[in-house]
Design an enzyme around this catalytic site. Structure first.
Site, mmCIF file in Angstrom:
data_model
loop_
_atom_site.group_PDB
_atom_site.id
_atom_site.type_symbol
_atom_site.label_atom_id
_atom_site.label_comp_id
_atom_site.label_asym_id
_atom_site.label_seq_id
_atom_site.Cartn_x
_atom_site.Cartn_y
_atom_site.Cartn_z
ATOM 1 N N ASP A 18 9.511 2.443 1.148
ATOM 2 C CA ASP A 18 8.453 3.174 1.254
ATOM 3 C C ASP A 18 8.236 3.061 2.604
ATOM 4 O O ASP A 18 8.091 2.064 3.168
ATOM 5 C CB ASP A 18 7.202 3.460 0.747
ATOM 6 C CG ASP A 18 5.707 3.213 1.522
ATOM 7 O OD1 ASP A 18 6.140 4.065 2.280
ATOM 8 O OD2 ASP A 18 4.642 2.688 0.875
ATOM 9 N N LYS B 16 3.578 10.324 7.994
ATOM 10 C CA LYS B 16 2.724 9.789 9.212
ATOM 11 C C LYS B 16 2.904 10.118 10.769
ATOM 12 O O LYS B 16 3.019 11.951 10.561
ATOM 13 C CB LYS B 16 2.959 8.149 9.401
ATOM 14 C CG LYS B 16 1.681 7.584 8.131
ATOM 15 C CD LYS B 16 1.587 6.214 8.371
ATOM 16 C CE LYS B 16 0.826 5.688 7.295
ATOM 17 N NZ LYS B 16 -1.115 6.221 7.836
ATOM 18 N N PHE C 9 1.087 -1.308 -0.113
ATOM 19 C CA PHE C 9 0.250 -0.135 0.232
ATOM 20 C C PHE C 9 1.513 1.394 -0.075
ATOM 21 O O PHE C 9 2.005 1.415 1.053
ATOM 22 C CB PHE C 9 -1.067 0.285 1.085
ATOM 23 C CG PHE C 9 -2.023 1.139 1.572
ATOM 24 C CD1 PHE C 9 -3.243 0.956 0.767
ATOM 25 C CD2 PHE C 9 -1.548 2.614 2.097
ATOM 26 C CE1 PHE C 9 -3.873 2.080 0.529
ATOM 27 C CE2 PHE C 9 -2.449 3.481 1.585
ATOM 28 C CZ PHE C 9 -3.804 3.670 1.586
#
Length: 395
Positions: free
Chosen positions: A222, A251, A137
């Protein structure tokens, strides 16, 4: 407003894109939140691993308060001291020599994909293809979505971006076999979060680095969810002793404030010349001030040691419960990024935990994911485990 009033107003005006839990959060402090009716919950979801310093961490709050009184926004036509301070900190604490600041994880991935393609166009003989993995994702924009290896996110959005191919995760042979003359980069998550808290074999990242070097490819990590101390080290690549060419962060970087970053080397960044990429709010002073405060706090050696210790405590507790609950098939994860693989859908367990005052989520349909704030205490870990234990016992 009561929780019921919040639910009613939101549902009356917002587009229904989120399958939300029946909870209206009104305030938070540390590892706890309170709903609009005053009930306390222990937050072991932490805003999808965003609130790694918990809610309203005083250092971040003070940095935001101070910056808000000085400068909220200027465009990237000008310099500010705070964005340079953040970029320098990111370089000091990682492999990076150059940083591009943006607004989110998806933007960081888009920048990484564009940088890889521009490198391929200018330095890689015109190569353009990116290899990503099934189960991954990377985000919701068309570029990031095209590299996301979950069909459910693709439905209704075809055609996706060409020049991106998906291969099995944690399979070096499959990755090597997929490399084509037009391939320029490999992009992966060191641990798949949304894909089910999937930790690859110990030699996988090292093997990918060797593949990339042998075939003159860029290695893109990532670390949007795994970075910023989540696994017990500042970045997950440190566990494997490898170094990517490009890294995406977001994040927890902003301590709760939206911000993203692309990190890379001087050599690769050289193809990003003025006008090649950009974003209006990238390097926003308020977000950068929060990120400086968050990064300085998390990068502290004692802080990371605490996070690592709490990760072991949580993992040990989950292992004990897995041994006595028939629905649990496997414990997965690293540090304070843990998952329980169940024998079927886990939405009922999430609901029971919510009733008991614990926030977790279920990803990949049957993996209970726990990503508590890194400031979590031993007592809070034990409290969460007891609530989870009760939810599993009634399943």
């Amino acid at each position: 407003m009561t929780s019921a009033e919040v639910f009613a107003r939101n549902s009356a005006h917002e587009i229904g894109l989120y399958a939300r839990q029946p909870l209206a959060i009104a305030r938070g402090q540390g590892c706890s939140v309170w709903d609009a009716d005053g009930k306390r919950y222990l937050d072991f979801f932490a805003g999808v691993a965003v609130n790694s310093l918990g809610h309203c961490h005083p250092t971040v709050v003070e940095a935001i308060r101070r910056q808000a009184g000085e400068l909220l926004h200027v465009s990237n036509h000008y310099h500010t001291a705070i964005e340079g301070e953040l970029a320098a900190l990111l370089c000091r604490h990682s492999f990076a020599e150059r940083v591009f600041l943006c607004n989110s994880g998806t933007e960081a991935i888009e920048a990484a994909m564009k940088l890889a393609r521009r490198w391929g166009a200018e330095m890689g003989g015109g190569r353009y293809e990116l290899l990503a993995t099934h189960g991954s994702f990377h985000g919701r924009t068309f570029g990031a979505l095209s590299a996301t290896g979950q069909e459910k996110y693709h439905r209704g959005y075809f055609p996706l971006l060409p020049g991106v191919r998906l291969v099995p995760y944690d399979d070096l042979g499959a990755m090597e076999a997929a490399i084509a003359p037009e391939t320029i980069a490999i992009m992966i998550e060191p641990i798949q979060g949304e894909g089910g808290v999937v930790v690859p074999r110990a030699d996988y990242l090292r093997g990918l680095q060797a593949l990339a070097r042998r075939h003159d490819l860029l290695l893109v990590f990532d670390e949007i969810q795994t970075g910023m101390g989540r696994t017990g080290k500042l970045f997950a690549y440190e566990h494997a002793g490898v170094t990517p060419d490009i890294m995406a962060l977001a994040k927890a970087l902003g301590g709760g404030v939206p911000i993203g970053a692309l990190c890379t080397t001087e050599r690769i960044a050289a193809v990003f010349t003025p006008g090649a990429h950009g974003t209006t709010f990238g390097g926003n002073p308020l977000a950068c001030a929060a990120a400086v405060a968050a990064l300085e706090t998390i990068a502290d050696r004692d802080f990371l040691a605490h996070a690592e210790s709490m990760g072991h405590r949580l993992r040990d507790g989950l292992e004990r419960r897995a041994a006595r609950h028939r629905r649990v098939r496997e414990v997965r994860g690293l540090g304070l990024m843990q998952g329980l693989l169940l024998d079927g859908p886990g939405g009922d367990i999430v609901a029971r935990c919510l009733e008991g005052g614990l926030l977790i989520n279920c990803t990949a349909e049957r993996v209970l994911r726990m990503t508590p704030p890194l400031i979590v205490t031993a007592d809070e870990v034990d409290e969460a485990l007891e609530i989870l234990d009760g939810a599993l016992a009634t399943a």
